[in-house]
Structures are given as structure tokens and as C-alpha cells.
Design an enzyme around this catalytic site. Structure first.
Site, PDB file in Angstrom:
ATOM      1  NE  ARG A  37     -30.788  15.617  -9.166  1.00 27.98           N
ATOM      2  CZ  ARG A  37     -30.023  14.633  -9.586  1.00 27.98           C
ATOM      3  NH1 ARG A  37     -29.931  14.374 -10.878  1.00 27.98           N
ATOM      4  NH2 ARG A  37     -29.338  13.902  -8.723  1.00 27.98           N
ATOM      5  CE  LYS A 195     -17.788  -4.661  -1.832  1.00 26.67           C
ATOM      6  NZ  LYS A 195     -17.185  -4.840  -3.178  1.00 26.67           N
ATOM      7  N   GLY A 348     -27.943   8.552  -1.244  1.00 24.89           N
ATOM      8  CA  GLY A 348     -29.206   8.042  -1.757  1.00 24.89           C
ATOM      9  C   GLY A 348     -29.995   7.197  -0.780  1.00 24.89           C
ATOM     10  N   GLY A 371     -22.297  12.558  -4.928  1.00 25.48           N
ATOM     11  CA  GLY A 371     -20.846  12.429  -4.918  1.00 25.48           C
ATOM     12  C   GLY A 371     -20.146  13.640  -4.338  1.00 25.48           C
TER      13      GLY A 371
END
Length: 392
Positions: A37, A195, A348, A371
Site C-alpha cells: 500500500r 453465504k 481478498g 469493502g
């Protein structure tokens, strides 16, 4: 999406405030274990320095308590690494919100962990105004935080004289816009995970946009249940079968499809050493667990990938960490690498699969937004992006 870009601005003599994403992993001694990063932030910083700007950079690090800066919260290791990479001094400035520090054109300082400032996470307007007063140009180059409305990602953009996107932010938005807002058809999405509930909003949003929606992992098992197939002891969410059925019907109504597996790889336990068997999708036994798609499914998915104009990939289709159950994910990765379509991948596990199969250079764009990437796929407005668009 319309927004100003750092590359289009005259920065000579200007005070430039860059919100970067320098949230790097560290070991117990606080040594940086991966500087990816930091390296990714260099183009924006170098551009501003070379243009003759006085440069201020800040970022969050970890999950600090506002009002205090513990050693574990400090950007000191980041400042040291930045200095090494830039080849110049990078002083770390504490208590910077009220000014009181100096930085000349052609120099750069690192402002201590912004989330240690009271009011940062609450997007306090008074804090945002004080920070905006420090600069002539505000630059958001931290797409990974674009889904959060905080003082350094949202509030400051409203008050700075000029607000723009840095090269990392611009590249993310260009790639996402190209993939989802102006795609070359057919548009194919691959969404996998354990899920349906965690990605239901993404699935619904994509179902209204894409031409094919390949599902994998526990999500695929729920869709198989919705289609009437046995899944044995496989991970699934029986209470969301109706939602899965609705997505299948929605896509069918608009001439699109959810191509479900034709065959699957099963075992009777979740283990790397469990004996693997490939069976047709309608022959899963009561004790079986579906841990990957089979070769016929992988081949069918590869055909769809080869015919696609745009590919969005989020999630491996099997337990690719186990050699016996990695065939489906490996086949998809290789098909994406060989495709002439524009591809964008994020998440990820997806990044781990891309690294494992060595296809980094064959993917059109790899999002590190986490996110923010997922919320964009959901069709949500990202606060930091909205703030830049409002100043365009």
C-alpha cells in the site's frame, strides 16, 4: 462519473493534502510486513512533489482510540519506509490539525494517524473545516476507504478550495465504471462465497445488469437447492432459497441466466486429505459436501468467459486452498487470463487466487478496495466518491 483528477491540476506552489491508504500490516515489533500500500501511494506523492507542491500525506492505521496515539497507532514506521522509497526526508507531524508545522514546495510531511483525531470517524464538520484550511488542493487517493464518510475522506472534500481524485482512486473508478456502467457485452459476473446472505445485495444488483451470473461456493449450493438439486451436507442457507429462486427468475425474464454447475467435486468431510469424488450435480449423496465444481462445469464456465466482453470476478468457486478442490477456481482463473474481455477482480480470496495461479498481469484491473469494491458492486453510493463528484 465525473470528478477532477490530480493529473489535470497545476500544483506549483500549492499546498496539497493527500488522503492515502497506508494501513499496512505489521508484526509484534511494529515492523511493516508488506509495504504494497505504501508503494501504491507513491505515484500521487511523486507527482505532487515533482510539480512543485508542498505535500502533506495522511492515512489511518489500525483501529485507534480517538484522542490518543499509542505506539501501535503511530505512522512512524510508515514515515521511515516512505523516506526510503522516495529518497528524501519524510518528517512525521503530530497534533497537526491546527497547523503549526511547515512544509515547503518540493517537500513532503506525513501527518499522524488521522483516526486518532477526535471527530474523524463521525465526519465532524468543524474538524473537516480545520483540515481543509491546511491546503489548497485536497486529493483522495484511498479508494479502500471510499465507502466510509469520515472527515478525511468526505468532510474535507466539501471545504477544500479544490477536491480531486489521485491516480489510485481514479484508476479504480475508471475500471469499475468501465465494467459496470459502460460494459462491453456480454457482461459476465462471477460471485462466490460461503453465504448468500453476505452478498445478497450484490447478487440482486448484478442480476439486473449482467448477462450471465456464475455463482460459486456456499452461494452456489443455495442456488442448487433452489433449482431442486440435492446438496447433502453442503454449506447452504435454506432460508434464502426463495431469494435465490427470485434471482434466477429475474434473470430469465430478461433473457439472462444463472448457469449452475453440471457436476461437482464432493467429499464426506471438510479436509485437505478427504478423498475427492466427481459426481453429476443430481447425484450428490446424503453425506456428501460439495467443495468445488467439476471439470464439465469448469469447461462450461470457461466457454462463457471466452465469449464475454466484460468480466467481474469476486470469489473462488471452490475450496482452492485444498489441492483436491482447486480445479474449478484454477480453470476459471486461467480462462480469465486467456480472455480478450476487460476483467476486473476484487476481494481478498480472489486476490489470493490470482496470486496463486500467477495471472496478475492477465487481469484487466485488480481492485484492492475491499469493502468499497463490494459496496460499489451492490450499487451503493460511496460517500467519498460522491464528495468528489459534488466538487467536479
Amino acid at each position: 462519473m465525473k470528478f477532477k483528477r490530480l493529473s489535470d491540476l497545476d500544483l506549483r506552489g500549492k499546498r496539497v493534502f493527500i488522503r492515502a491508504d497506508l494501513n499496512v500490516p505489521q508484526d509484534d515489533s511494529l515492523a511493516i510486513t508488506d509495504d504494497t500500500r505504501i508503494r501504491a501511494s507513491l505515484p500521487a506523492i511523486r507527482h505532487a512533489l515533482q510539480a512543485g507542491a508542498a505535500v502533506m500525506v495522511t492515512s489511518h492505521l489500525g483501529r485507534p482510540t480517538e484522542g490518543t496515539v499509542r505506539p501501535a497507532d503511530s505512522l512512524a514506521p510508515v514515515a521511515h519506509r516512505l523516506a526510503e522509497l522516495l529518497g528524501c526526508a519524510v518528517p512525521l507531524v503530530s497534533d497537526w490539525v491546527g497547523g503549526g508545522f511547515s512544509v515547503a514546495p518540493g517537500e513532503v510531511v506525513l501527518l499522524e494517524n488521522c483516526r486518532c483525531n477526535p471527530g474523524e470517524k463521525a465526519n465532524d464538520d468543524a474538524l473537516a473545516r480545520r483540515m481543509a484550511a491546511l491546503c489548497d488542493v485536497y486529493v483522495n487517493d484511498a479508494f479502500g476507504t471510499a465507502h466510509r464518510a469520515e472527515a478525511t475522506t468526505h468532510g474535507i472534500a466539501a471545504h477544500a478550495p479544490v477536491a480531486c481524485a489521485g491516480p489510485l482512486m481514479a484508476a479504480e473508478l475508471d475500471a469499475l465504471g468501465r465494467a459496470l456502467l459502460q460494459p462491453r457485452r456480454p457482461l459476465l459476473a462471477i460471485v462466490a462465497g460461503s453465504k448468500v446472505s453476505t452478498k445478497l445485495s450484490i447478487l440482486k444488483t448484478l442480476a439486473a445488469r449482467v448477462d450471465q451470473l456464475i455463482v460459486g461456493g456456499g452461494i452456489a449450493n443455495t442456488f442448487l437447492l433452489a433449482a431442486g438439486h440435492p446438496i447433502g451436507q453442503s454449506l447452504a442457507e435454506a432460508d434464502l432459497v426463495a431469494e435465490a429462486r427470485a434471482i434466477i427468475d429475474l434473470m430469465a425474464a430478461r433473457g439472462a441466466s444463472v448457469p449452475l454447475p453440471l457436476d461437482v467435486v464432493v467429499a464426506t468431510e471438510f479436509s485437505a486429505s478427504a478423498p475427492a469424488r466427481t459426481v453429476p450435480v443430481d447425484q450428490v449423496g446424503p453425506a456428501d459436501r460439495i467443495l468445488d465444481v467439476g471439470p464439465a462445469s469448469a469447461a462450461r464456465f470457461a466457454e462463457l468467459i471466452a465469449a464475454a466482453g466484460t468480466i467481474v470476478w469476486n470469489g473462488p468457486v471452490g475450496v482452492f486452498e485444498f489441492p483436491a478442490f482447486e480445479g474449478g477456481t484454477r480453470a476459471l482463473a486461467q480462462a480469465i487470463a486467456a480472455s480478450s474481455a476487460f476483467s476486473i477482480a476484487g476481494g481478498g480470496d480472489t486476490l489470493a487466487a490470482i496470486a496463486k495461479y500467477g495471472i496478475t498481469d492477465q487481469v484487466g484491473y485488480i481492485s484492492t478496495g475491499g469493502g468499497a469494491f463490494l459496496e460499489f458492486l451492490e450499487g451503493r453510493t460511496l460517500p467519498a466518491v460522491a464528495a468528489l463528484e459534488a466538487r467536479a
